[in-house]
Motif scaffolding. Structure first.
Motif, PDB file in Angstrom:
ATOM      1  N   ARG A 102      40.341  39.013  22.788  1.00 24.39           N
ATOM      2  CA  ARG A 102      41.455  39.860  22.379  1.00 24.39           C
ATOM      3  C   ARG A 102      42.766  39.532  23.080  1.00 24.39           C
ATOM      4  NH1 ARG A 102      41.180  46.486  21.971  1.00 24.39           N
ATOM      5  NH2 ARG A 102      43.274  46.803  21.080  1.00 24.39           N
ATOM      6  N   HIS A 103      42.671  39.117  24.345  1.00 20.90           N
ATOM      7  CA  HIS A 103      43.858  38.940  25.156  1.00 20.90           C
ATOM      8  C   HIS A 103      44.029  37.481  25.576  1.00 20.90           C
ATOM      9  CE1 HIS A 103      44.341  43.259  25.315  1.00 20.90           C
ATOM     10  NE2 HIS A 103      43.090  43.394  25.724  1.00 20.90           N
ATOM     11  N   SER A 104      45.104  37.229  26.301  1.00 21.52           N
ATOM     12  CA  SER A 104      45.366  35.872  26.777  1.00 21.52           C
ATOM     13  C   SER A 104      44.328  35.423  27.791  1.00 21.52           C
ATOM     14  CB  SER A 104      46.762  35.804  27.391  1.00 21.52           C
ATOM     15  OG  SER A 104      47.753  36.091  26.433  1.00 21.52           O
ATOM     16  N   PHE A 105      43.860  36.335  28.628  1.00 20.13           N
ATOM     17  CA  PHE A 105      42.840  36.003  29.618  1.00 20.13           C
ATOM     18  C   PHE A 105      42.227  37.272  30.173  1.00 20.13           C
ATOM     19  CE2 PHE A 105      46.692  36.583  32.117  1.00 20.13           C
ATOM     20  CZ  PHE A 105      46.265  37.207  33.287  1.00 20.13           C
ATOM     21  N   THR A 106      41.080  37.097  30.812  1.00 24.49           N
ATOM     22  CA  THR A 106      40.431  38.166  31.567  1.00 24.49           C
ATOM     23  C   THR A 106      40.356  37.730  33.017  1.00 24.49           C
ATOM     24  OG1 THR A 106      39.067  38.826  29.671  1.00 24.49           O
ATOM     25  CG2 THR A 106      38.327  39.522  31.860  1.00 24.49           C
ATOM     26  N   PRO A 107      40.986  38.446  33.943  1.00 26.64           N
ATOM     27  CA  PRO A 107      40.895  38.068  35.364  1.00 26.64           C
ATOM     28  C   PRO A 107      39.464  38.208  35.875  1.00 26.64           C
ATOM     29  CG  PRO A 107      42.682  39.648  34.990  1.00 26.64           C
ATOM     30  CD  PRO A 107      41.845  39.625  33.745  1.00 26.64           C
ATOM     31  N   LEU A 108      39.040  37.245  36.690  1.00 25.61           N
ATOM     32  CA  LEU A 108      37.708  37.275  37.288  1.00 25.61           C
ATOM     33  C   LEU A 108      37.741  37.479  38.795  1.00 25.61           C
ATOM     34  CD1 LEU A 108      36.033  34.243  35.442  1.00 25.61           C
ATOM     35  CD2 LEU A 108      35.757  36.683  34.919  1.00 25.61           C
ATOM     36  N   TRP A 109      38.737  36.916  39.446  1.00 23.65           N
ATOM     37  CA  TRP A 109      38.789  36.912  40.911  1.00 23.65           C
ATOM     38  C   TRP A 109      40.197  36.572  41.351  1.00 23.65           C
ATOM     39  CZ3 TRP A 109      40.250  33.063  44.279  1.00 23.65           C
ATOM     40  CH2 TRP A 109      39.900  33.215  45.633  1.00 23.65           C
ATOM     41  N   LYS A 110      40.606  37.136  42.486  1.00 28.23           N
ATOM     42  CA  LYS A 110      41.872  36.751  43.094  1.00 28.23           C
ATOM     43  C   LYS A 110      41.704  36.698  44.604  1.00 28.23           C
ATOM     44  CE  LYS A 110      43.986  41.348  43.606  1.00 28.23           C
ATOM     45  NZ  LYS A 110      43.923  41.348  45.096  1.00 28.23           N
ATOM     46  N   PRO A 111      42.510  35.902  45.304  1.00 27.14           N
ATOM     47  CA  PRO A 111      42.465  35.884  46.769  1.00 27.14           C
ATOM     48  C   PRO A 111      42.810  37.263  47.322  1.00 27.14           C
ATOM     49  CG  PRO A 111      43.735  34.016  45.925  1.00 27.14           C
ATOM     50  CD  PRO A 111      43.488  34.924  44.764  1.00 27.14           C
ATOM     51  N   SER A 112      42.225  37.602  48.459  1.00 25.59           N
ATOM     52  CA  SER A 112      42.436  38.933  49.035  1.00 25.59           C
ATOM     53  C   SER A 112      43.884  39.170  49.440  1.00 25.59           C
ATOM     54  CB  SER A 112      41.518  39.118  50.249  1.00 25.59           C
ATOM     55  OG  SER A 112      41.795  38.121  51.237  1.00 25.59           O
ATOM     56  N   PHE A 113      44.624  38.094  49.736  1.00 28.57           N
ATOM     57  CA  PHE A 113      46.010  38.273  50.164  1.00 28.57           C
ATOM     58  C   PHE A 113      46.974  38.451  49.002  1.00 28.57           C
ATOM     59  CE2 PHE A 113      44.977  33.698  50.203  1.00 28.57           C
ATOM     60  CZ  PHE A 113      45.874  33.223  49.261  1.00 28.57           C
ATOM     61  N   ILE A 114      46.511  38.267  47.776  1.00 29.78           N
ATOM     62  CA  ILE A 114      47.334  38.520  46.597  1.00 29.78           C
ATOM     63  C   ILE A 114      47.188  39.996  46.239  1.00 29.78           C
ATOM     64  CG2 ILE A 114      47.626  38.038  44.149  1.00 29.78           C
ATOM     65  CD1 ILE A 114      48.664  35.806  45.915  1.00 29.78           C
ATOM     66  N   SER A 115      48.293  40.718  46.273  1.00 28.19           N
ATOM     67  CA  SER A 115      48.231  42.168  46.158  1.00 28.19           C
ATOM     68  C   SER A 115      47.984  42.662  44.739  1.00 28.19           C
ATOM     69  CB  SER A 115      49.524  42.792  46.710  1.00 28.19           C
ATOM     70  OG  SER A 115      50.664  42.241  46.068  1.00 28.19           O
ATOM     71  N   LYS A 116      48.398  41.905  43.717  1.00 29.24           N
ATOM     72  CA  LYS A 116      48.191  42.355  42.349  1.00 29.24           C
ATOM     73  C   LYS A 116      48.287  41.185  41.385  1.00 29.24           C
ATOM     74  CE  LYS A 116      53.064  43.738  41.987  1.00 29.24           C
ATOM     75  NZ  LYS A 116      53.999  44.832  41.639  1.00 29.24           N
ATOM     76  N   ILE A 117      47.709  41.395  40.199  1.00 32.18           N
ATOM     77  CA  ILE A 117      47.794  40.397  39.132  1.00 32.18           C
ATOM     78  C   ILE A 117      49.150  40.574  38.448  1.00 32.18           C
ATOM     79  CG2 ILE A 117      46.783  39.564  36.981  1.00 32.18           C
ATOM     80  CD1 ILE A 117      44.990  39.090  39.354  1.00 32.18           C
ATOM     81  N   VAL A 118      50.034  39.627  38.689  1.00 36.21           N
ATOM     82  CA  VAL A 118      51.390  39.713  38.179  1.00 36.21           C
ATOM     83  C   VAL A 118      51.887  38.306  37.863  1.00 36.21           C
ATOM     84  CG1 VAL A 118      52.404  39.603  40.490  1.00 36.21           C
ATOM     85  CG2 VAL A 118      53.691  40.686  38.627  1.00 36.21           C
TER      86      VAL A 118
END
Length: 372
Positions: free
Chosen positions: A152-168
């Motif tokens: 449905r969307h461009s992507f689905t987030p699976l994981w991010k580094p702990s120091f990245i505060s938000k998906i932006v």
């Protein structure tokens, strides 16, 4: 398609590259090496939009087949019959339509046709991989995360580094590399731990890190623009791009205890790493000095009295020596990724810029009712 006999340069049509000729050269034994190992190379150049398939021709010379895909980036060779390529706003899944005994155009022993397109939008996708259940995982550099495709969307987030505060939508740490192990994302590389937009550019010299995806821990720091982490024979290998080195990581109890063990220096900004047997295949690019000036690579090149070049070097894992090479001179100056295609010698692919894809029709066998 471009064919060339061994030990000669080949000049492309100037119009394909904005009026500048492109020349290919190679080590004398490269075609025979590829043929004897029964492998081909898949190589991407995002700067020129070229997707190369390189193998041994029927006359024993080198075969270089190229297609255009806007901003060709990460490559995943799942097996002999399946390739993935990240592009500007799509991920392309190719399937080989030939059986082992078949050829096409009386020449090619594999023909990779785009069969699935995943529209992501412009995410600056870097490395990509295939999970054990057949899903696609990719480094979403613009959004600082690992992601997968979505219906449905461009992507689905699976994981991010702990120091990245938000998906932006801000390239903060320049997450770029992905090492898969047994069909699972295992390690990633980033240019820095920055959590502000474009913060990574000020950390290019020594801010690079390797992160364990499962634990979230940084396993090694102090690298210079690391790329292309790969698991091979129980070791985590990577390219320390800012120094022009290939090596492996000796882990310690803490990140500061880890060590990057250098195998070899390559004369270029190294990106793209694959393995076969006792060999590593390393992609080289000419540095963009307006962005990458001041890195240790400049000093290493000066010490070696060498100029950077664009192409592929094949490194012996036992000795660190460059045993074969393929070089590109002219307007193509940067590569991103490469993969080793097994059990294929003379591959080709179809793209979208010619009519060939309209006319190559293949189909599954028709199974009649009650047939075995």
């Amino acid at each position: 398609m471009i064919e060339q006999p061994a030990d000669r340069l080949r000049t492309d049509a100037a119009a394909e590259h904005g009026g500048n000729a492109v020349k290919y050269s190679m080590s004398p034994g490269l075609p025979a090496f590829l043929g004897s190992e029964r492998i081909a190379l898949a190589v991407s150049s995002y700067q020129s939009g070229k997707f190369y398939l390189i193998g041994q021709n029927v006359d024993g010379g080198l075969l270089v087949h190229e297609r255009f895909f806007h901003k060709a980036m990460g490559i995943c060779v799942a097996d002999r019959d399946t390739l993935l390529l990240a592009t500007l706003f799509q991920i392309v899944k190719f399937r080989n339509v030939l059986k082992r005994e078949q050829t096409i155009n009386d020449l090619h022993d594999a023909c990779y046709v785009p069969r699935e397109l995943f529209i992501t939008g412009e995410l600056d996708v870097h490395d990509i991989g295939l999970t054990k259940d057949g899903g696609i995982v990719f480094v979403n550099t613009l959004y600082n995360c690992l992601a997968t495709t979505s219906e449905r969307h461009s992507f689905t987030p699976l994981w991010k580094p702990s120091f990245i505060s938000k998906i932006v939508k801000e390239d903060r740490c320049h997450l770029n590399g992905l090492a898969m192990e047994a069909g699972v994302p295992r390690y990633v590389t980033a240019v820095s731990r920055s959590d502000t937009v474009d913060g990574w550019r000020d950390r290019r010299a020594n801010g690079g890190i390797v992160i364990d995806v499962q634990s979230g821990a940084v396993v090694l720091g102090g690298l210079s623009m690391p790329h292309s982490p790969r698991m091979y024979r129980g070791r985590l290998w990577l390219l320390n791009s800012g120094t022009g080195e290939i090596g492996w990581i000796e882990r310690g109890a803490l990140a500061e205890d880890g060590r990057f063990r250098v195998l070899a220096f390559c004369p270029g900004f190294v990106r793209g790493l694959a393995f076969h047997g006792r060999y590593a295949f390393v992609g080289l690019s000419k540095p963009r000095y307006e962005r990458f000036e001041g890195l240790a690579l400049d000093r290493r090149l000066a010490e070696a009295d060498s100029e950077p070049w664009c192409g592929v070097q094949i490194i012996d894992l036992d000795t660190g020596a460059c045993v074969h090479w393929f070089r590109i001179d002219g307007s193509v100056t940067e590569l991103y990724d490469l993969g080793v295609v097994p059990d294929v010698v003379r591959p080709m692919a179809l793209g979208f810029s010619t009519d060939e894809i309209l006319n190559l029709i293949t189909h599954d066998p028709f199974e009649t009712e009650g047939s075995a």
